[in-house]
Enzyme design. Structure first.
Site, PDB file in Angstrom:
ATOM      1  N   SER A 120       0.743  -1.159  -0.219  1.00  0.00           N
ATOM      2  CA  SER A 120      -0.187  -0.212  -0.284  1.00  0.00           C
ATOM      3  C   SER A 120       0.836   1.466   0.065  1.00  0.00           C
ATOM      4  O   SER A 120       1.658   1.611  -0.978  1.00  0.00           O
ATOM      5  CB  SER A 120      -0.418   0.166   1.808  1.00  0.00           C
ATOM      6  N   ASP A 125      -2.041  14.452  13.058  1.00  0.00           N
ATOM      7  CA  ASP A 125      -1.623  15.933  12.171  1.00  0.00           C
ATOM      8  C   ASP A 125      -0.769  15.720  11.054  1.00  0.00           C
ATOM      9  O   ASP A 125      -1.504  16.051  10.095  1.00  0.00           O
ATOM     10  CB  ASP A 125      -0.961  16.616  13.156  1.00  0.00           C
ATOM     11  N   HIS A 175      -7.510  -6.225   0.309  1.00  0.00           N
ATOM     12  CA  HIS A 175      -6.370  -5.512   0.737  1.00  0.00           C
ATOM     13  C   HIS A 175      -5.189  -5.698   1.115  1.00  0.00           C
ATOM     14  O   HIS A 175      -4.253  -5.830   0.661  1.00  0.00           O
ATOM     15  CB  HIS A 175      -6.474  -3.849   0.648  1.00  0.00           C
TER      16      HIS A 175
END
Length: 253
Positions: A82, A170, A229
């Site tokens: 991924s 963040d 996946h």
């Protein structure tokens, strides 16, 4: 340098996890493959025990991986899943002399339209001050994520004692567009590449093959039946066998 977990001895194989993952997610497969190799599972920047740093871009991640490979002899086999697969592809394109063989697990060198913002929001929704055990965190996370397997995956990145996520949420949020995208990298990588995808996943399609072939002329394609996946977690033995067969066959050429 990135934090790493090592297994075995011999020629190096780098394993690169996906978004919200860590080296520890790959422990079982890394241990199995280490019977004939020195396997180095990394924590990518802003994940696990590795430094938090900006930007979370594929160019930056590729340079991180190049540094790790430099510390282990200067050339390695690489498996990336991924986000880690995209980082590994950029590594091979930018630093082709560092990569012997490459396995790209269920990702293509293209931009995707989905977002992982919901996972970030879910992790932020957990009141870490109310968490004394992993079970506490699971019950809180279950309010927003119904799939037990997804919760278990995310909770591997929770430091219960510190009551903190081992993820720079963040920074990952700020760079989500870059994570979903793929940079324009000139050139191509001519070495052996296996594109290994889950037969039940929609991340890699036939429409992606021309772009793979443009960037990776020697790319070959295979699917693991019944896997989505998260093919390495859903079908670990089949995933390990496919990687081993490819890496060993290419090593003997």
């Amino acid at each position: 340098m990135l934090s790493v977990v090592e297994y075995g001895q011999g020629a190096p194989l780098i394993i690169v996890h996906g978004l919200f993952g860590s080296a520890r997610n790959w422990g079982v497969i890394a241990k199995r493959l280490s019977d004939t190799r020195r396997v180095i599972a990394v924590d990518m920047r802003n994940h696990g025990s590795s430094p938090w740093a900006a930007p979370h871009s594929y160019d930056a991640m590729a340079e991180d991986l190049a540094e790790v490979i430099g510390a282990y002899g200067g050339v390695a086999e690489v498996i990336g899943h991924s986000m880690g697969g995209k980082a590994a592809m950029v590594l091979a394109l930018k630093f082709p002399n560092l990569v012997k063989r490459l396995v790209v697990a269920d990702i293509a060198p293209v931009a995707y339209s989905h977002t992982q913002q919901g996972m970030i929001d879910a992790m932020r929704s957990v009141d870490l001050g109310a968490v004394a055990t992993r079970g506490d965190a699971d019950r809180l996370l279950a309010k927003v994520i119904s799939e037990q397997g997804v919760r278990a995956f995310l909770l591997q990145s929770l430091d219960v004692k510190a009551r903190a996520w081992r993820l720079n949420l963040d920074q990952l949020e700020a760079d989500m567009a870059a994570i979903l995208g793929f940079p324009d990298v000139p050139g191509h990588f001519d070495g052996p590449v296996l594109v290994l995808s889950g037969a039940a996943s929609e991340y890699v399609t036939r429409e992606h093959r021309p772009e793979f072939k443009r960037l990776f002329p020697a790319a070959r394609f295979a699917k693991i039946p019944g896997a989505g996946h998260w093919l390495h977690a859903e079908k670990p033995r089949e995933f390990e066998a496919a990687c081993r067969a490819f890496l060993d066959a290419e090593a003997q050429k």
